[in-house]
Design an enzyme around this catalytic site. Sequence first.
Site, PDB file in Angstrom:
ATOM      1  N   ARG A  18     -19.597  -1.679  -9.669  1.00 24.54           N
ATOM      2  CA  ARG A  18     -19.973  -0.467 -10.133  1.00 24.54           C
ATOM      3  C   ARG A  18     -20.633  -0.123 -11.349  1.00 24.54           C
ATOM      4  NH1 ARG A  18     -13.507   0.891  -9.750  1.00 24.54           N
ATOM      5  NH2 ARG A  18     -13.364  -1.379  -9.721  1.00 24.54           N
ATOM      6  N   THR A  82      -7.214  -9.368  -7.094  1.00 26.36           N
ATOM      7  CA  THR A  82      -6.499  -9.776  -8.740  1.00 26.36           C
ATOM      8  C   THR A  82      -5.287 -10.598  -8.303  1.00 26.36           C
ATOM      9  OG1 THR A  82      -5.537  -7.604  -8.344  1.00 26.36           O
ATOM     10  CG2 THR A  82      -7.155  -7.632  -9.836  1.00 26.36           C
ATOM     11  N   GLY A 143      -4.823   2.490 -10.194  1.00 25.58           N
ATOM     12  CA  GLY A 143      -3.816   2.693  -9.431  1.00 25.58           C
ATOM     13  C   GLY A 143      -2.698   3.667 -10.044  1.00 25.58           C
TER      14      GLY A 143
HETATM   15  C1  UD1 Z   1      -7.450  -2.626 -11.261  1.00 22.67           C
HETATM   16  C2  UD1 Z   1      -5.787  -2.281 -10.699  1.00 22.67           C
HETATM   17  C3  UD1 Z   1      -5.606  -0.713 -10.824  1.00 22.67           C
HETATM   18  C4  UD1 Z   1      -5.587  -0.372 -12.341  1.00 22.67           C
HETATM   19  C5  UD1 Z   1      -7.078  -0.774 -13.025  1.00 22.67           C
HETATM   20  C6  UD1 Z   1      -6.914  -0.604 -14.474  1.00 22.67           C
HETATM   21  C7  UD1 Z   1      -5.674  -3.990  -8.644  1.00 22.67           C
HETATM   22  C8  UD1 Z   1      -5.902  -4.076  -7.390  1.00 22.67           C
HETATM   23  N1  UD1 Z   1      -5.772  -2.835  -9.367  1.00 22.67           N
HETATM   24  O1  UD1 Z   1      -8.325  -1.866 -10.671  1.00 22.67           O
HETATM   25  O2  UD1 Z   1      -4.484  -0.630 -10.304  1.00 22.67           O
HETATM   26  O3  UD1 Z   1      -5.210   0.873 -12.382  1.00 22.67           O
HETATM   27  O4  UD1 Z   1      -7.129  -2.146 -12.584  1.00 22.67           O
HETATM   28  O5  UD1 Z   1      -8.183  -0.750 -14.977  1.00 22.67           O
HETATM   29  O6  UD1 Z   1      -5.481  -4.967  -9.441  1.00 22.67           O
HETATM   30  N2  UD1 Z   1     -10.871  -9.813 -10.885  1.00 22.67           N
HETATM   31  C9  UD1 Z   1     -10.684 -11.291 -10.822  1.00 22.67           C
HETATM   32  N3  UD1 Z   1     -10.835 -11.735  -9.751  1.00 22.67           N
HETATM   33  C10 UD1 Z   1     -10.790 -10.861  -8.829  1.00 22.67           C
HETATM   34  C11 UD1 Z   1     -11.091  -9.733  -8.639  1.00 22.67           C
HETATM   35  C12 UD1 Z   1     -10.922  -9.007 -10.035  1.00 22.67           C
HETATM   36  O7  UD1 Z   1     -10.639 -12.333 -11.863  1.00 22.67           O
HETATM   37  O8  UD1 Z   1     -10.877 -11.603  -7.421  1.00 22.67           O
HETATM   38  C13 UD1 Z   1     -10.812  -9.295 -12.240  1.00 22.67           C
HETATM   39  C14 UD1 Z   1     -12.050  -8.392 -12.547  1.00 22.67           C
HETATM   40  O9  UD1 Z   1     -12.974  -9.188 -13.260  1.00 22.67           O
HETATM   41  C15 UD1 Z   1     -11.559  -7.382 -13.688  1.00 22.67           C
HETATM   42  C16 UD1 Z   1     -10.143  -7.123 -13.369  1.00 22.67           C
HETATM   43  O10 UD1 Z   1      -9.661  -8.509 -12.267  1.00 22.67           O
HETATM   44  O11 UD1 Z   1     -11.850  -7.724 -15.072  1.00 22.67           O
HETATM   45  C17 UD1 Z   1      -9.700  -6.016 -12.629  1.00 22.67           C
HETATM   46  O12 UD1 Z   1     -10.526  -5.939 -11.664  1.00 22.67           O
HETATM   47  P1  UD1 Z   1     -11.239  -4.585 -11.081  1.00 22.67           P
HETATM   48  O13 UD1 Z   1     -11.960  -4.751 -10.035  1.00 22.67           O
HETATM   49  O14 UD1 Z   1     -11.820  -3.926 -12.332  1.00 22.67           O
HETATM   50  O15 UD1 Z   1      -9.971  -3.695 -10.833  1.00 22.67           O
HETATM   51  P2  UD1 Z   1      -9.917  -2.019 -10.693  1.00 22.67           P
HETATM   52  O16 UD1 Z   1     -10.508  -1.659  -9.459  1.00 22.67           O
HETATM   53  O17 UD1 Z   1     -10.266  -1.336 -12.112  1.00 22.67           O
HETATM   54 CA    CA Z   2     -11.203  -2.142 -13.799  1.00 22.27          CA
END
Ligand code: UD1
Ligand code: CA
Length: 495
Positions: A18, A82, A143
């Site tokens: 995004r 995550t 979430g």
């Molecule tokens: C996530 C939460 C959401 C919460 C929000 C708060 C999940 C599914 N959702 O959503 O409930 O309200 O954060 O900001 O967890 N990352 C990894 N590996 C991956 C995917 C992501 O390390 O495979 C890291 C990303 O780099 C990031 C963090 O996890 O720093 C969160 O991922 P992001 O995609 O930003 O989650 P949100 O959609 O914001």
């Molecule tokens: Ca996020």
Amino acid sequence: MAAADTTIIILAAGKGTRMRSDLAKVLHRAGGRPLLEHVVRVCQPLKAAQILVVVGHQAEVVGAVAEQLDAQVIVQQPQRGTGHALQVARRAIRRSTKIAIVLPGDAPLLRAETLAALLDTHRRGEAAATILSAELPDPTGYGRIVRDAEGRVQSIVEETSATPEQSAIREVNSSIYCFRLEKLWPCLNALRPKNAHHELYLTDAIAMLRERNERVLAQIAPDSNEIMGCNTRSHLADADRVLRARKAAELMDSGVTIYLPETVVIDPEVTADPDTVIEPGVQLLGKTRIGARCTIGTGSILNETRLDDDVVVMPHSNLHSSHLGARAQVGPFSRLRPGADIRAGAHIGNFVEVKKSVVHEGAKAMHLTYLGDASVGARSNLGAGTITCNYDGVAKYETIIGSGVFIGSDTALVAPVRIGDGAYIAAGSIITENVPADALALARSRQVNKLGWAKARRRQLAAEKKPPKRSKPRTSRRTSRRKPARRAKSKPRRR
Ligand code: UD1
Ligand code: CA
């Protein structure tokens, strides 16, 4: 506050689609630092047994930022959500630790006290999981925390799979949690990618823990700003605004006056002593250090620069890797480049550029000057337009000016060259040879006055202006306008 039984896991492997950027999301900067750096720093005071950073997208650069901050890097390749990130981190977690604190790498506004309070609640509540939540006026993108009739946390529902009633919930998940590891692992193993993105969501582990009758708590952050995750450029600007405001408030609390603080940009490591005044639109960057009772004029940018006490920087000056001694004055519109050392009480004025030069005590260069690779002795005065010619297209050379020297306006000093103490240089000189102390140097052509020349010329021009006699009547206005009157060769042209 030691937490030897605790491992901190920061999730920073995602791409950050995004952001629409070639740069990994957690490396985007807010408040003068990469997002990830804020998160690592907020964890450090907890003194946990280890800080792990899960990297994946641009693993090398992201990992380098983490390692510089003494965190341990784990690679998640590919990135399958995550929940998957935690599965990958598992092998690096020390057996001696019982609790994991999990944070996203994109939440730069969290405060250390809030994190410590979360861990405290988690311990005292003997919970399997404790979520940091927040109540937002606009919960879009987060979430939602679903609670049962008794107010106990039931699950976290991602926005993409929420029912309309769930979407209306204003309590959101920050992605910041404490987990009791022995309870978390069975749930992580059971995660399935049954969602819009076909990922393993860590958030699904919450409902699983509840199904197993484990205790799950959610603590609402006192300041909902703190949980903000930066997913877009617009979030990044919001986070930057909050971080800059915090830094300005910190300086104001310590006795610095800042007018229109919402317009200034101050990096985290900048310091300023009491009774310094910062005017609107100023940027203080890097490790800039400012003494007491200084004034930083509007529109000025100071980067990696050190100011002693009582320094005045007048508006729109640009200072980089420079030093200003006590009571020095620069600006308006001065440019100090790396290595400019303006000693006590010296003055640098408008449109003066200084590079790698020392301007000693009380010396002045007030207008339109370039000083490069130079030393200007104490109390010397450089006239408007004094230029050190320090570069011959191949190498740089030094100009050494003694103390008490007077340099007339529009003088070029062709380096290498030395001007002795107390010397005078006539205006308009091009100095190519050393000038001895107390001498007067003139290096320009001698003036010649031609008496009556101007008057004679005026008379000549007036005579030429008389219209020439026409031989034929005019045929058309155009042709007559095109042909200018032929000017007779003027007599007193040049000498
Ligand atoms: C996530 C939460 C959401 C919460 C929000 C708060 C999940 C599914 N959702 O959503 O409930 O309200 O954060 O900001 O967890 N990352 C990894 N590996 C991956 C995917 C992501 O390390 O495979 C890291 C990303 O780099 C990031 C963090 O996890 O720093 C969160 O991922 P992001 O995609 O930003 O989650 P949100 O959609 O914001
Ligand atoms: Ca996020």
